[in-house]
Design a protein around this motif. Structure first.
Motif, short mmCIF file in Angstrom:
data_model
loop_
_atom_site.label_atom_id
_atom_site.label_comp_id
_atom_site.label_asym_id
_atom_site.label_seq_id
_atom_site.Cartn_x
_atom_site.Cartn_y
_atom_site.Cartn_z
N THR A 167 132.64 71.09 -64.28
CA THR A 167 133.36 70.10 -65.08
C THR A 167 132.79 70.12 -66.49
N GLU A 168 133.48 69.48 -67.42
CA GLU A 168 133.01 69.41 -68.81
C GLU A 168 131.68 68.69 -68.90
N ASP A 194 133.12 79.50 -66.65
CA ASP A 194 132.97 79.05 -65.26
C ASP A 194 133.84 77.80 -65.03
N HIS A 195 135.03 77.99 -64.44
CA HIS A 195 135.97 76.90 -64.25
C HIS A 195 135.57 76.00 -63.09
N PRO A 255 134.25 82.05 -60.72
CA PRO A 255 133.81 80.66 -60.53
C PRO A 255 132.44 80.61 -59.88
#
Length: 621
Positions: A473-474, A469-470, A420
């Motif tokens: 956000t989208e 990469d979580h 992340p």
């Protein structure tokens, strides 16, 4: 040269042959040459006079018997004692009338070559200038049969009047002179003595015509004439060993006359020129000798036009090669990769230097044929160098990016960017690579293009890191993708700008090259125009003096016959003004040199299309 060498001798087949060693010596002389040749009957002391001009007691073989010593034509090249940057070429010829040789044809060709090759011709004789002496100079009456001026058929009638433009100055040296310089009880000068001996008789009988012929030829063919008389240099019993006698053993009057003779030759002998007033260097002189002798060996009559054209072809080809070699050598000093501005500056400087060398050595470049070849080949060399520079730049940039991005590849392989927040770290590291890359100097002309390809190659990699990469956000990922596209577009804009600047620089190079060629050609043509005009002025001065002399002696009809010839020379001189001449040829020059610009256009087209320039082969380089 420490001493003389044979220039033209006789081969095994009894034909004239040029000595290759002498030609090599001449080819090493880039200075203008002043050529003094001496001719005359054998055993008349010609070699002694030539050694005196050389400032040496020994050199040309004197001989001490009734046999002729000098065979063929011998040459001695020395620094000119009065003219810096000039070479004095002394030619000692085989004695005419050698009873052992019994070959009058050889005598004629030796005499003709001496006339063709010299800028001053010294005729050496003994005793007095009388009818017998002039009869022995019958070779001058035969020159029209053995020398042609023009190559075109049907030009024979005009050639007699053309000789004065190209023939050397004439000096008559009378040796062992014992008479008083008096005519009709009046003391006269040596020149007046010569003019009296060359005076024409009135009448049209065969006897009068035979009497006048050699005199008229000397008066008509040679632009200047001068006379020197010399007393016997030493006692009769010492004449066979002149070169070993101390100066104190020589007649003071002879020594004084010899000094006057040398002073005149050094001061008044001009640089050898060919048709058009073109000055002859040692290199050109070698071509001239070879051309004349080969023509004689072939059984043909030497032609000034043909000899000059043959000499021009050799000289212009050599000028082209030397100028191109100078350009290549100058450009090879560059350290690649280099920025285009640096290449352009070096190209302009080296091309101007190469053109200057070409202009100095070339002449009679009809239609600027050789100059156009030089421009085209320089442009090709420049194109090859640009290609090599691009390849070097490409290689340098790729190696640099590989080195700077090594740490990123290591982090990627260890999974550092898969965590992340990895994308943010990835972008930070990539920006640092780009920053470090831009800070590095001497990358050359492919800097932005190489960077564009590097970033494009990382696009898929960056997308993988972004998707993994979580932490983002989208919406943030979409913004990151838009940012990537914007940065790539900006980089593409920089690449396009880089290429556009290169194309503009090439166009400036082409325009500068064209102007430099025109400028140097104008200077060259003005110089050649001045030389041609001087040649015509020299001929006009000679003809006016001869016309005045004829009028003074009552030969009004002969003087009138010269009127058309004099008028023609005056028209030629008046017509050769710089402005009129250049305005006539300028359009031709522009069109001729414009034809080679297609090579530069080709280079521009390759840059516009974005294609890679080919890397030059070893042969081309």
């Amino acid at each position: 040269m420490e001493g003389p060498v044979c220039l033209v001798g006789n081969s095994a087949d009894a034909e004239l042959a040029v000595n290759p060693t002498a030609l090599e010596i001449l080819r090493g002389l880039s200075e203008p040459v002043v050529v003094v040749a001496i001719v005359g009957l054998y055993r008349t002391g010609k070699s002694y006079l030539m050694n005196t001009l050389a400032g040496r007691k020994r050199g040309f073989s004197l001989g001490a018997t009734i046999q002729s010593h000098t065979k063929g034509i011998w040459m001695w090249c020395l620094p000119h004692p009065r003219r810096a940057g000039h070479t004095l070429v002394l030619l000692d010829t085989e004695g005419l009338g050698d009873v052992e040789k019994g070959n009058t044809k050889n005598d004629v060709w030796i005499f003709a070559l001496a006339v063709l090759l010299s800028s001053t011709l010294v005729y050496n004789s003994k005793g007095t200038i009388d009818q017998y002496a002039l009869e022995k100079l019958h070779f001058v009456s035969e020159l029209t049969e053995h020398i042609k001026v023009k190559a075109q058929a049907g030009a024979d009638e005009e050639e007699d009047t053309e000789f004065v433009r190209f023939f050397p100055g004439f000096v008559w040296a009378v040796r062992d002179f014992t008479l008083g310089l008096q005519i009709n009880g009046q003391t006269v000068t040596e020149d007046q003595y010569l003019e009296h001996a060359l005076a024409l008789k009135r009448g049209t009988s065969r006897q009068v015509m035979e009497y006048n012929l050699p005199r008229q030829c000397i008066r008509s063919f040679f632009p200047t004439r001068k006379c020197f008389v010399f007393v016997q240099p030493a006692a009769t019993q010492d004449m066979g060993c002149l070169e070993s006698l101390p100066t104190t053993a020589l007649d003071p009057g002879f020594l004084a006359q010899t000094r006057w003779f040398c002073d005149y030759i050094f001061q008044h002998s001009q640089v050898k020129t060919v048709k058009g007033g073109i000055p002859v260097t040692g290199q050109r002189f070698s071509s001239l000798v070879q051309s004349y002798v080969e023509t004689i060996r072939s059984g043909q009559v030497p032609c000034l036009d043909n000899a000059v054209m043959a000499m021009a072809a050799v000289e212009n080809e050599t000028a082209l090669k030397e100028a191109l070699a100078m350009y290549v050598a100058g450009m090879e000093e560059l350290q690649l990769p280099a920025e285009l501005g640096e290449l352009s500056e070096a190209h302009g400087r080296c091309e101007a230097d190469a053109l200057r060398l070409f202009m100095q050595r070339s002449f009679k470049d009809e239609g600027q044929s050789f100059q156009k070849q030089l421009v085209a080949r320089i442009t090709e060399q420049y194109g090859d160098l640009l290609a090599k520079n691009e390849a070097e730049s490409e290689q340098t940039c790729c190696a640099l990016l590989e080195e700077l991005s090594a740490a990123m590849r290591q982090r990627l392989s260890t999974g550092l960017y898969s965590q992340p927040g990895g994308y943010q770290a990835y972008v930070r590291d990539q920006n640092q690579v780009v920053e470090n890359y831009r800070a590095k100097p001497n990358k050359g002309v492919k800097a932005e293009e190489a960077l564009e390809r590097f970033l494009a190659s990382k696009k898929a990699e960056a997308e993988v890191v972004l998707r993994a990469d979580h932490l983002l956000t989208e919406a943030e990922k979409r913004r990151a993708e838009e940012q990537q596209k914007a940065e790539m577009l900006e980089q593409q804009r920089k690449v396009a700008e880089e290429k556009q600047l290169q194309v503009e620089q090439l166009m400036k190079d082409q325009e500068r090259s064209h102007h430099e060629n025109i400028r140097q050609l104008e200077v060259k043509m003005v110089e050649e125009l001045a030389s041609s005009r001087q040649e015509a002025e020299r001929a006009l001065e000679s003809k006016l003096q001869e016309q005045a002399a004829l009028l003074q002696k009552g030969f009004a009809e002969r003087a009138q016959l010269m009127k058309d010839e004099i008028s023609g020379l005056q028209r030629e001189i008046n017509a050769t003004s710089k402005t009129d001449f250049l305005s006539t040829v300028f359009g031709t020059i522009q069109e001729g040199l414009k034809a080679v610009s297609s090579v530069a256009d080709y280079l521009n087209a390759r840059h516009k299309s974005g294609k890679e320039m080919r890397k030059p082969s070893k042969t081309q380089t």
